[in-house]
Design a protein around this motif. Structure first.
Motif, short mmCIF file in Angstrom:
data_model
loop_
_atom_site.label_atom_id
_atom_site.label_comp_id
_atom_site.label_asym_id
_atom_site.label_seq_id
_atom_site.Cartn_x
_atom_site.Cartn_y
_atom_site.Cartn_z
N SER A 57 1.00 -1.32 0.05
CA SER A 57 -0.23 -0.09 -0.01
C SER A 57 0.94 1.26 -0.08
CB SER A 57 -0.96 -0.05 1.28
OG SER A 57 -1.99 -0.89 1.08
N ASN A 58 0.29 2.29 -0.62
CA ASN A 58 0.91 3.55 -0.58
C ASN A 58 -0.20 4.67 -0.39
OD1 ASN A 58 2.29 5.83 -0.92
ND2 ASN A 58 2.72 5.57 -3.18
N GLY A 59 -0.47 5.09 0.77
CA GLY A 59 -1.60 5.94 0.81
C GLY A 59 -2.92 4.98 0.64
N THR A 62 -3.36 0.47 -3.21
CA THR A 62 -2.95 -0.74 -2.81
C THR A 62 -2.72 -1.52 -4.16
OG1 THR A 62 -4.28 -0.72 -0.92
CG2 THR A 62 -3.53 -2.99 -1.72
N ALA A 63 -1.81 -2.26 -4.24
CA ALA A 63 -1.28 -2.92 -5.27
C ALA A 63 -0.93 -4.52 -5.00
CB ALA A 63 -0.38 -2.44 -6.21
N GLN A 64 -1.21 -5.44 -5.72
CA GLN A 64 -0.68 -6.73 -5.64
C GLN A 64 -0.10 -7.64 -6.68
OE1 GLN A 64 -3.78 -9.36 -3.86
NE2 GLN A 64 -2.26 -10.64 -2.88
N PHE A 65 0.79 -8.24 -6.59
CA PHE A 65 1.48 -9.07 -7.36
C PHE A 65 0.73 -10.38 -7.48
CE2 PHE A 65 6.41 -9.72 -8.80
CZ PHE A 65 5.98 -10.66 -9.51
N LYS A 70 1.65 -13.67 -13.37
CA LYS A 70 1.25 -13.08 -14.45
C LYS A 70 0.39 -11.96 -14.71
CE LYS A 70 1.93 -17.50 -16.81
NZ LYS A 70 1.24 -18.49 -17.59
N ASP A 71 0.00 -11.46 -13.26
CA ASP A 71 -1.20 -10.53 -13.44
C ASP A 71 -0.88 -9.75 -12.07
OD1 ASP A 71 -3.69 -11.87 -11.67
OD2 ASP A 71 -1.95 -12.65 -11.56
N SER A 72 -1.51 -8.33 -11.97
CA SER A 72 -1.18 -7.25 -10.81
C SER A 72 -2.45 -6.49 -10.97
CB SER A 72 0.28 -6.64 -11.08
OG SER A 72 0.14 -5.66 -9.98
N PHE A 73 -2.94 -6.12 -9.81
CA PHE A 73 -3.87 -5.19 -9.75
C PHE A 73 -3.64 -4.05 -9.08
CE2 PHE A 73 -5.43 -5.35 -5.33
CZ PHE A 73 -5.56 -6.61 -5.07
N LEU A 74 -4.10 -3.01 -9.04
CA LEU A 74 -4.03 -1.53 -8.25
C LEU A 74 -5.39 -1.09 -8.03
CD1 LEU A 74 -2.37 0.91 -7.49
CD2 LEU A 74 -2.98 1.91 -9.53
N ASN A 75 -5.62 -0.90 -6.75
CA ASN A 75 -6.96 -0.39 -6.22
C ASN A 75 -6.66 1.08 -5.62
OD1 ASN A 75 -8.29 -2.75 -6.90
ND2 ASN A 75 -8.24 -3.38 -4.68
N ILE A 76 -7.46 1.97 -5.76
CA ILE A 76 -7.35 3.47 -5.36
C ILE A 76 -8.69 3.50 -4.41
CG2 ILE A 76 -7.45 5.77 -5.69
CD1 ILE A 76 -6.24 5.34 -8.55
#
Lengths: 113, 114
Positions: A57-59, A62-65, A70-76
């Protein structure tokens, strides 16, 4: 060539809503990165991920490997007007120190008034 | 916080002319890169540079392109004879020595070829 498939291409949301975007590849990456680009500026690193399964997380971001690498997601969470911009995922395939980073096509985030 | 700086911010040139785009990477970084972004499209890799030589280059980086680190601080991209399709934002990036050090980008040079 190596491809990262990033989705969605664009998003229109209301201020305060949560945002989710993802990136997939047919091949394995050892590093996943998320960058944000504001108009007229270069990409700025948001989050870097180095281990499968890693959740960082960065503030409000949140991102996951992904476990498969073969994939990643980013949540705001709780979006604000300054979140507007283009979000790029990027990956590095190998451990070679000078291995290039390749980018997805970006997700353009719009916040509706 | 140290940053990658690029000059000029905007360059307009005529087709067939040579251009040199300049970058000053972060001072303790050892790996240098050029990327380009055609308007509205993704950021594309051009070339990586380490230990005073090209490490890798893409198919975009043909004989019209060259890179140089003429002194201890600058990193330049030269396009020998510009074409209309070279119009794009060109980003310089640099990284530290370790593999798990992500790239830091400059704000780019917008190249317009007329």
């Amino acid at each position: 060539g190596q491809q990262l498939n990033q989705s969605p291409q664009s998003m229109f949301i209301q201020e305060g809503e949560d945002v989710s975007m993802n990136c997939t590849s047919s091949s394995i990456f050892n590093t996943w990165l998320w960058y944000k680009q504001d108009p007229g500026e270069g990409p700025v690193l948001l989050i870097a991920l180095y281990k499968a399964g890693e959740l960082t997380s960065n503030g409000r971001l949140t991102a996951q490997f992904g476990i498969t690498r073969k994939d990643s997601f980013l949540n705001i969470s709780a979006s604000i007007p300054s979140d507007v911009g283009i979000y790029f995922c990027a990956g590095q395939k190998t451990w070679d120190r000078d291995d290039k980073i390749i980018f997805g096509k970006g997700t353009r985030l719009h916040i509706l008034p | 916080e140290p940053e990658v700086t690029q000059t000029p911010s905007h360059q307009v040139t005529q087709m067939g002319q040579e251009v040199i785009l300049r970058c000053v990477p972060i001072s303790n970084h050892l790996y240098f890169y050029w990327y380009r972004q055609i308007l509205g499209q993704k950021v594309e890799f051009l070339v990586s540079f380490y230990n005073n030589e090209i490490s890798e280059k893409s198919e975009i980086f043909d004989d019209q392109f060259s890179v140089e680190r003429p002194d201890g601080s600058n990193f330049t991209l030269k396009i020998r004879s510009t074409k209309l399709e070279d119009s794009a934002m060109y980003f310089c990036a640099s990284g530290r020595s370790s593999y798990n050090s992500p790239l830091h980008f400059g704000n780019g040079t917008r190249l317009t070829v007329t």
